[in-house]
Design a protein around this motif. Structure first.
Motif, PDB file in Angstrom:
ATOM      1  N   GLY A 152     -15.880   8.408  24.967  1.00 52.39           N
ATOM      2  CA  GLY A 152     -16.900   7.362  25.001  1.00 52.39           C
ATOM      3  C   GLY A 152     -16.253   6.049  25.362  1.00 52.39           C
ATOM      4  N   PRO A 153     -16.999   4.941  25.282  1.00 47.63           N
ATOM      5  CA  PRO A 153     -16.448   3.645  25.685  1.00 47.63           C
ATOM      6  C   PRO A 153     -15.322   3.180  24.771  1.00 47.63           C
ATOM      7  CG  PRO A 153     -18.609   3.377  24.690  1.00 47.63           C
ATOM      8  CD  PRO A 153     -18.402   4.845  24.863  1.00 47.63           C
ATOM      9  N   SER A 154     -14.359   2.506  25.357  1.00 45.49           N
ATOM     10  CA  SER A 154     -13.204   1.964  24.645  1.00 45.49           C
ATOM     11  C   SER A 154     -12.900   0.582  25.183  1.00 45.49           C
ATOM     12  CB  SER A 154     -11.997   2.886  24.848  1.00 45.49           C
ATOM     13  OG  SER A 154     -10.806   2.293  24.376  1.00 45.49           O
ATOM     14  N   ASP A 155     -12.219  -0.215  24.386  1.00 42.66           N
ATOM     15  CA  ASP A 155     -11.630  -1.439  24.901  1.00 42.66           C
ATOM     16  C   ASP A 155     -10.363  -1.063  25.658  1.00 42.66           C
ATOM     17  OD1 ASP A 155     -13.578  -3.009  23.671  1.00 42.66           O
ATOM     18  OD2 ASP A 155     -12.385  -3.254  21.852  1.00 42.66           O
ATOM     19  N   LEU A 156     -10.135  -1.687  26.806  1.00 44.67           N
ATOM     20  CA  LEU A 156      -8.932  -1.452  27.593  1.00 44.67           C
ATOM     21  C   LEU A 156      -8.127  -2.742  27.686  1.00 44.67           C
ATOM     22  CD1 LEU A 156     -10.170   0.662  30.670  1.00 44.67           C
ATOM     23  CD2 LEU A 156      -9.396   1.460  28.429  1.00 44.67           C
ATOM     24  N   VAL A 157      -6.831  -2.651  27.398  1.00 44.28           N
ATOM     25  CA  VAL A 157      -5.908  -3.764  27.585  1.00 44.28           C
ATOM     26  C   VAL A 157      -4.778  -3.259  28.460  1.00 44.28           C
ATOM     27  CG1 VAL A 157      -4.317  -5.387  26.501  1.00 44.28           C
ATOM     28  CG2 VAL A 157      -6.471  -4.807  25.353  1.00 44.28           C
ATOM     29  N   GLY A 158      -4.657  -3.802  29.673  1.00 47.51           N
ATOM     30  CA  GLY A 158      -3.625  -3.360  30.586  1.00 47.51           C
ATOM     31  C   GLY A 158      -2.729  -4.497  31.017  1.00 47.51           C
ATOM     32  N   HIS A 159      -1.473  -4.164  31.263  1.00 52.39           N
ATOM     33  CA  HIS A 159      -0.517  -5.149  31.770  1.00 52.39           C
ATOM     34  C   HIS A 159      -0.001  -4.705  33.133  1.00 52.39           C
ATOM     35  CE1 HIS A 159       3.660  -6.703  32.335  1.00 52.39           C
ATOM     36  NE2 HIS A 159       3.052  -7.846  32.051  1.00 52.39           N
ATOM     37  N   SER A 160       0.044  -5.613  34.090  1.00 52.16           N
ATOM     38  CA  SER A 160       0.609  -5.364  35.415  1.00 52.16           C
ATOM     39  C   SER A 160      -0.104  -4.189  36.076  1.00 52.16           C
ATOM     40  CB  SER A 160       2.115  -5.133  35.284  1.00 52.16           C
ATOM     41  OG  SER A 160       2.761  -5.172  36.539  1.00 52.16           O
ATOM     42  N   ASP A 161       0.615  -3.117  36.459  1.00 52.03           N
ATOM     43  CA  ASP A 161      -0.048  -1.955  37.048  1.00 52.03           C
ATOM     44  C   ASP A 161      -1.138  -1.421  36.126  1.00 52.03           C
ATOM     45  OD1 ASP A 161       1.519  -2.082  39.277  1.00 52.03           O
ATOM     46  OD2 ASP A 161       2.647  -0.242  38.893  1.00 52.03           O
ATOM     47  N   GLY A 162      -0.891  -1.482  34.818  1.00 54.61           N
ATOM     48  CA  GLY A 162      -1.888  -1.018  33.856  1.00 54.61           C
ATOM     49  C   GLY A 162      -3.156  -1.845  33.902  1.00 54.61           C
ATOM     50  N   ALA A 163      -3.019  -3.149  34.207  1.00 55.46           N
ATOM     51  CA  ALA A 163      -4.191  -4.009  34.333  1.00 55.46           C
ATOM     52  C   ALA A 163      -5.011  -3.622  35.546  1.00 55.46           C
ATOM     53  CB  ALA A 163      -3.767  -5.471  34.418  1.00 55.46           C
TER      54      ALA A 163
ATOM     55  N   MET B 145      -7.190  -7.824  31.281  1.00 52.06           N
ATOM     56  CA  MET B 145      -6.266  -7.588  32.393  1.00 52.06           C
ATOM     57  C   MET B 145      -5.193  -8.667  32.375  1.00 52.06           C
ATOM     58  SD  MET B 145      -9.293  -6.755  35.129  1.00 52.06           S
ATOM     59  CE  MET B 145     -10.285  -8.030  34.316  1.00 52.06           C
ATOM     60  N   ILE B 146      -3.962  -8.253  32.065  1.00 53.32           N
ATOM     61  CA  ILE B 146      -2.844  -9.180  31.922  1.00 53.32           C
ATOM     62  C   ILE B 146      -1.902  -9.018  33.113  1.00 53.32           C
ATOM     63  CG2 ILE B 146      -0.918  -9.912  30.466  1.00 53.32           C
ATOM     64  CD1 ILE B 146      -2.370  -8.619  28.079  1.00 53.32           C
ATOM     65  N   SER B 147      -1.773 -10.072  33.898  1.00 53.45           N
ATOM     66  CA  SER B 147      -0.802 -10.106  35.004  1.00 53.45           C
ATOM     67  C   SER B 147      -0.975  -8.961  35.990  1.00 53.45           C
ATOM     68  CB  SER B 147       0.634 -10.115  34.451  1.00 53.45           C
ATOM     69  OG  SER B 147       0.894 -11.325  33.793  1.00 53.45           O
TER      70      SER B 147
END
Length: 267
Positions: free
Chosen positions: A86-97, A116-118
């Protein structure tokens, strides 16, 4: 607690920390979930945090073929479908963003809030476009850390580095109009000395409906480690509080938010 889940051809490793609403951390390229060590504890105090490691990264073995953003997005969507459901919060850095952004565009049903970080959206925004990607230098810098956890062993790291080098040479390329498809409440965060220009960061912020924007002063692309106290405070404020009604909206008033009464002489 470490677990594995089969996401297509990839046997994805992940850990879980804390209790609460689901929050998935997506690490950058050529590093792994350990990169979020300065950020994990504060987030896990409020959320059930999942830390999957993508193909060829960390504890997740590499598979035949290239590493592309779309493949990593497909892997991440499979992870969210199977593990979160189901829905989730996503926190990504660089490629992960960038992967988090693609998930939000392609599967909005899986994303609650998006940080979305950097991570820019197109190569045209690179701050130092002439910088050469040196495989040997990257291997020397990160090879030992890779070998500590990778099932493929340290000797395989140059293969993964070459794949990421090819990825960086050709991607990312997303039409800025695609960002308008993002429906999740979004926070765009960069350092003031990042791998993309601040003009690119602002364009990204402007293109995402209702987005919020943060620039962490005195940091580089590694802002999550350089000033984790400030990054963590910004991320947690965004994830745990609703937007405030601003006193003098301009951008948000143009987007359709109800304007507040004008304060004569203010400012």
């Amino acid at each position: 607690m470490a677990s594995y889940v089969q996401t297509g051809p990839v046997t994805t490793w992940y850990e879980e920390h804390g209790d609460g609403a689901p929050l998935v951390l997506l690490h950058g390229g050529l590093v792994d979930a350990r990169f979020f060590e300065p950020n994990l504890k504060p987030l896990a105090e409020r959320f059930h945090v999942y830390t999957p490691e993508r193909r060829g990264h960390g504890h997740t073995a590499d598979v035949e073929g290239p590493i592309t953003y779309q493949l990593m997005t497909d892997d991440t969507i499979a992870f969210l479908d199977q593990v979160i459901g189901g829905p989730s919060d996503l926190v990504g850095h660089s490629d992960g963003a960038f992967v988090a952004m693609l998930v939000a565009i392609q599967r909005p049903d899986l994303v609650n809030r998006l940080v979305m970080i950097s991570g820019g959206f197109d190569k045209s925004g690179e701050a130092a476009p002439d910088t050469e990607f040196d495989v040997d230098e990257v291997v020397q810098f990160l090879g030992t850390a890779y070998g500590e956890v990778s099932p493929d062993g340290e000797a395989h790291f140059p293969v993964v580095v070459a794949k990421i080098g090819e990825l960086m040479e050709n991607e990312p390329h997303v039409d800025i109009a695609e960002l308008g498809k993002i429906r999740a409440r979004s926070l765009v965060m960069f350092s003031d000395d990042d791998l993309v220009t601040l003009e690119h960061a602002v364009a990204m912020f402007d293109a995402i409906p209702g987005a919020e924007f943060a620039v962490v002063p005195g940091t580089s692309h590694f802002l999550t480690q350089e000033k984790p106290h400030l990054v963590n405070a910004l991320v947690l404020d965004f994830l745990t509080n609703e937007p405030v009604p601003t006193v003098a909206p301009i951008r948000r008033a143009q987007e359709g938010a109800s304007p507040q009464p004008h304060l004569a002489g203010a400012g």
